[in-house]
Design an enzyme around this catalytic site. Sequence first.
Site, PDB file in Angstrom:
ATOM      1  N   ARG A   6     -28.834 -79.596 -63.861  1.00 25.30           N
ATOM      2  CA  ARG A   6     -27.988 -78.960 -64.887  1.00 25.30           C
ATOM      3  C   ARG A   6     -28.318 -79.475 -66.290  1.00 25.30           C
ATOM      4  O   ARG A   6     -28.509 -80.658 -66.497  1.00 25.30           O
ATOM      5  CB  ARG A   6     -26.534 -79.252 -64.564  1.00 25.30           C
ATOM      6  CG  ARG A   6     -25.568 -78.890 -65.678  1.00 25.30           C
ATOM      7  CD  ARG A   6     -24.201 -78.715 -65.145  1.00 25.30           C
ATOM      8  NE  ARG A   6     -23.442 -79.958 -65.138  1.00 25.30           N
ATOM      9  CZ  ARG A   6     -22.147 -80.011 -64.819  1.00 25.30           C
ATOM     10  NH1 ARG A   6     -21.501 -78.922 -64.473  1.00 25.30           N
ATOM     11  NH2 ARG A   6     -21.514 -81.169 -64.839  1.00 25.30           N
ATOM     12  N   ARG A  27     -17.023 -88.547 -59.730  1.00 23.74           N
ATOM     13  CA  ARG A  27     -16.258 -87.330 -60.026  1.00 23.74           C
ATOM     14  C   ARG A  27     -15.999 -86.524 -58.748  1.00 23.74           C
ATOM     15  O   ARG A  27     -14.929 -85.966 -58.571  1.00 23.74           O
ATOM     16  CB  ARG A  27     -16.980 -86.486 -61.081  1.00 23.74           C
ATOM     17  CG  ARG A  27     -16.596 -86.908 -62.488  1.00 23.74           C
ATOM     18  CD  ARG A  27     -17.747 -86.811 -63.479  1.00 23.74           C
ATOM     19  NE  ARG A  27     -18.234 -85.480 -63.660  1.00 23.74           N
ATOM     20  CZ  ARG A  27     -19.535 -85.172 -63.793  1.00 23.74           C
ATOM     21  NH1 ARG A  27     -20.451 -86.104 -63.739  1.00 23.74           N
ATOM     22  NH2 ARG A  27     -19.894 -83.935 -63.978  1.00 23.74           N
TER      23      ARG A  27
HETATM   24  P1  ADP Z   1     -16.823 -81.956 -64.489  1.00 20.22           P
HETATM   25  O1  ADP Z   1     -16.040 -80.802 -63.904  1.00 20.22           O
HETATM   26  O2  ADP Z   1     -18.304 -81.782 -64.345  1.00 20.22           O
HETATM   27  O3  ADP Z   1     -16.370 -83.314 -63.992  1.00 20.22           O
HETATM   28  P2  ADP Z   1     -15.624 -81.522 -67.152  1.00 20.22           P
HETATM   29  O4  ADP Z   1     -16.512 -81.055 -68.223  1.00 20.22           O
HETATM   30  O5  ADP Z   1     -14.570 -80.594 -66.648  1.00 20.22           O
HETATM   31  O6  ADP Z   1     -16.621 -82.027 -66.019  1.00 20.22           O
HETATM   32  O7  ADP Z   1     -14.894 -82.892 -67.584  1.00 20.22           O
HETATM   33  C1  ADP Z   1     -15.640 -83.992 -68.065  1.00 20.22           C
HETATM   34  C2  ADP Z   1     -14.771 -85.258 -68.056  1.00 20.22           C
HETATM   35  O8  ADP Z   1     -13.628 -85.071 -68.934  1.00 20.22           O
HETATM   36  C3  ADP Z   1     -14.140 -85.622 -66.723  1.00 20.22           C
HETATM   37  O9  ADP Z   1     -15.030 -86.376 -65.892  1.00 20.22           O
HETATM   38  C4  ADP Z   1     -12.930 -86.461 -67.178  1.00 20.22           C
HETATM   39  O10 ADP Z   1     -13.332 -87.745 -67.618  1.00 20.22           O
HETATM   40  C5  ADP Z   1     -12.468 -85.701 -68.395  1.00 20.22           C
HETATM   41  N1  ADP Z   1     -11.470 -84.642 -68.053  1.00 20.22           N
HETATM   42  C6  ADP Z   1     -11.629 -83.290 -68.210  1.00 20.22           C
HETATM   43  N2  ADP Z   1     -10.540 -82.616 -67.796  1.00 20.22           N
HETATM   44  C7  ADP Z   1      -9.656 -83.567 -67.352  1.00 20.22           C
HETATM   45  C8  ADP Z   1      -8.354 -83.503 -66.787  1.00 20.22           C
HETATM   46  N3  ADP Z   1      -7.721 -82.332 -66.590  1.00 20.22           N
HETATM   47  N4  ADP Z   1      -7.773 -84.674 -66.444  1.00 20.22           N
HETATM   48  C9  ADP Z   1      -8.363 -85.859 -66.628  1.00 20.22           C
HETATM   49  N5  ADP Z   1      -9.594 -85.993 -67.158  1.00 20.22           N
HETATM   50  C10 ADP Z   1     -10.254 -84.859 -67.517  1.00 20.22           C
END
Ligand code: ADP
Length: 225
Positions: A130, A173
């Site tokens: 990615r 994650r």
């Molecule tokens: P992915 O789905 O690949 O883990 P995202 O781009 O959705 O990545 O999120 C990146 C990071 O932002 C997460 O690993 C976390 O640290 C933080 N994050 C995003 N959305 C949330 C949420 N709803 N609650 C807590 N942390 C979040």
Amino acid sequence: MVPGVRLVVLGKQGAGKGTQCVRLSHHYVVPHVSTGDMLRGEVKSRTPLGLRARSAMDRGELLPDDLIMEMVGRRVTEGDTRARGFILDGCPRTIAQAKELERLLDPDPLDLVIDLEVPTPQVLKRLASRRVCVDCGSNYSVPSPPLTNWTCDVCGGEVIQREDDTEEAIQRRLDLYEAETAPLVKLYTERDLLVTINGTGSPDAVTRRVVGAIDNKRQMMRREG
Ligand code: ADP
């Protein structure tokens, strides 16, 4: 006029949430509200929130619920989202966030929650290749790069590998997804809002499945109501 929609999209890392949410936001003409993109914007602009969030994000840890829900709460109560809806991507990620979202949206509930399902070996393969635009968050991959030299086709930004797409952070994650986010499937099933969609195959095929599921639900609601 195209009707809007109030949608949450769930799915583990690499399930294609970001790609599908951009497409759905164009289809239904509603904002794509991505907590990951919002947080990466804060990190890039070095805001107090961004400075606080950065190291947890790089390690693949979740940020505190209250911090996330304050940010999301501001966005989903603005004029455009109130009027037409939103595609919510990356939130809720915990039961506490889901309950707070319900409270924020009251009295207008979600239309549907889509769970994009892709087997773990396949998401691991997708995540390794990615690449994303640092400016607008558009997704690319090694086999499907931008047209010119890792420059975003949409906005001209630089296309790179995300800092949290390391093997360790990806594993963390995915573990957190199982522990914290998978229980949401149960909650939204109980609320009769969940539809599971097969997320494998071409992006077009997946979008057709999601739009079909939303149309079906609307037809059912019309018949019932
Ligand atoms: P992915 O789905 O690949 O883990 P995202 O781009 O959705 O990545 O999120 C990146 C990071 O932002 C997460 O690993 C976390 O640290 C933080 N994050 C995003 N959305 C949330 C949420 N709803 N609650 C807590 N942390 C979040």
